[in-house]
Design an enzyme around this catalytic site. Structure first.
Site, PDB file in Angstrom:
ATOM      1  N   GLU A   6      -6.908   2.267   3.672  1.00 36.71           N
ATOM      2  CA  GLU A   6      -7.571   1.108   3.079  1.00 36.71           C
ATOM      3  C   GLU A   6      -6.866  -0.187   3.472  1.00 36.71           C
ATOM      4  O   GLU A   6      -7.506  -1.219   3.694  1.00 36.71           O
ATOM      5  CB  GLU A   6      -7.588   1.264   1.552  1.00 36.71           C
ATOM      6  N   THR A  61     -13.180  -8.203   3.620  1.00 36.18           N
ATOM      7  CA  THR A  61     -12.297  -8.254   2.451  1.00 36.18           C
ATOM      8  C   THR A  61     -11.137  -9.217   2.672  1.00 36.18           C
ATOM      9  O   THR A  61     -10.768  -9.979   1.777  1.00 36.18           O
ATOM     10  CB  THR A  61     -11.748  -6.845   2.143  1.00 36.18           C
TER      11      THR A  61
END
Length: 307
Positions: free
Chosen positions: A128, A181
Site C-alpha cells: 500500500e 492518494t
C-alpha cells in the site's frame, strides 16, 4: 493445494470523521486474483487484466506485499500471481489495498495459514505504501477483516473490528476521473485548529458508539468531517451537489471515499440506498463525466476464497 482463486473486495476509508483509521468493506465490487505455487523461486506476476499495471513485482502493489511476506518465510518454491482488476486505480475505493491484501492472503492459504490477519495486514502495508507514499491500513484492514475496522495503531499494528448494523447499506458513486492518494494528501494542512479537532474526535467517538449500538440517528449526526473534506472536496466535481442530493433522498450521511473521487453514502435499508443511487445519478447525469454507482450491504466477511 497449489493454486487458489480469491475475491479481494473494495473498501471505503476514512468514513467522514475517521481519517486514516476507519474503513468498511464493500460486497458488490472487488478484484479476482489467482495465486499458485511454482518451482521457480520468488514472486512472479504472470497475468493482469483490466488495467495497465507493472508486471515487475517490485513495482506492483501486489508484488511488493507478496515480497514482504516471501522474505519472511523459508520455502524452496515461489509464487505466481494473476490479477483480474475490477477496481480502477485511483478510484478512492481501495484498489491498491485489494491488490496488496489479495496476494498475501492467497499465499498464506497455500502454505497452511502460518500468519494471522493482523500479520498479513503488516505485509500488505508495504504494498500500500508503494501507491500512497506512506504506510496506512484504513483500506487494508476492512478488506482483510471485513465489516468496519478501526486501526488503533500502525506501530505496533493493532486493528479493532467494529460491528455493523444489520440494515446499513452503502451507495458509492465513482466519477471516472483519477485522484492519486499522494496528491490528495499533499493538499491537506499540516496543522488544524483545536476547535476543529475537538469537533472531529467527538464525531468519531459517537460514530463508533452508534455502530456498536445500531443507533442510526447517532450515526447520522456523526458523519461530519471538518478537517479533511473542506480541502479534498475541491478536487471532486459537483461534490457538494451530490452530498445535498443524497441527504434530501434520505441518506444518513455522505463523504469522500478515501482520497476520492468516489463519494460514499450510508443509508438505513436497501430502499433508501436505491433512492440515494437515483439522486447521485441525477446530479452527475447533468455533467459530461462518466460514472459508476454501486449499492451494497456492508461486507462483514472481507476477502474470501472462490474455489
Amino acid at each position: 493445494m497449489n493454486e487458489i482463486k480469491i475475491f479481494s473486495p473494495a473498501t471505503v476509508a476514512n468514513v467522514a470523521c475517521g481519517f486514516d483509521v476507519l474503513g468498511f468493506c464493500l460486497d458488490s465490487v472487488g478484484d479476482d486474483m489467482v495465486i499458485r505455487k511454482v518451482e521457480r523461486k520468488g514472486i512472479h506476476i504472470t497475468h493482469i487484466e483490466g488495467f495497465d499495471l507493472p508486471y515487475n513485482a517490485e513495482e506492483n502493489v501486489a508484488g511488493v506485499s507478496a515480497l514482504a511476506m516471501y522474505n519472511a518465510i523459508d520455502v524452496d518454491f515461489g509464487f505466481e500471481i494473476e490479477i483480474y482488476k475490477n477496481i480502477k486505480p485511483g478510484s478512492g475505493i481501495g484498489s491498491s489495498a485489494a491488490s496488496a491484501v489479495g496476494s498475501v492472503f492467497g499465499m498464506n492459504e497455500l502454505i497452511g495459514r502460518p500468519f494471522n490477519k493482523t500479520q498479513l495486514t503488516e505485509f500488505a502495508i508495504k504494498g500500500e505504501a508503494l501507491a500512497s507514499k506512506c504506510e496506512h491500513a484504513d483500506n487494508l484492514a476492512p478488506a482483510m477483516f471485513g465489516g468496519f475496522t478501526l486501526v488503533k495503531s500502525i506501530s505496533p499494528l493493532e486493528i479493532l473490528e467494529i460491528p455493523s448494523p444489520e440494515d446499513l447499506y452503502a451507495t458509492i458513486i465513482h466519477p471516472q476521473i483519477e485522484i492519486k492518494t499522494s496528491e490528495a494528501r499533499a493538499i491537506l494542512p499540516k496543522e488544524v485548529a483545536l476547535s476543529n479537532a475537538i469537533t472531529q474526535w467527538a464525531n468519531f467517538g459517537s460514530l463508533i458508539h452508534g455502530l456498536h449500538t445500531s443507533d442510526y440517528g447517532l450515526i447520522q449526526r456523526s458523519l461530519q468531517d471538518v478537517i479533511v473534506e473542506p480541502y479534498r472536496s475541491q478536487l471532486i466535481p459537483n461534490y457538494h451537489d451530490v452530498k445535498q442530493a443524497v441527504i434530501e433522498a434520505g441518506a444518513l450521511g455522505a463523504g469522500i471515499s478515501g482520497s476520492g473521487p468516489s463519494i460514499f453514502s450510508l443509508s438505513k435499508g436497501l430502499e433508501t440506498a436505491q433512492k440515494v443511487k437515483e439522486a447521485m445519478s441525477q446530479v452527475y447525469s447533468k455533467t459530461n463525466i462518466d460514472f459508476e454507482i454501486h449499492v451494497t450491504k456492508i461486507n462483514t466477511n472481507g476477502i474470501k476464497v472462490l474455489n
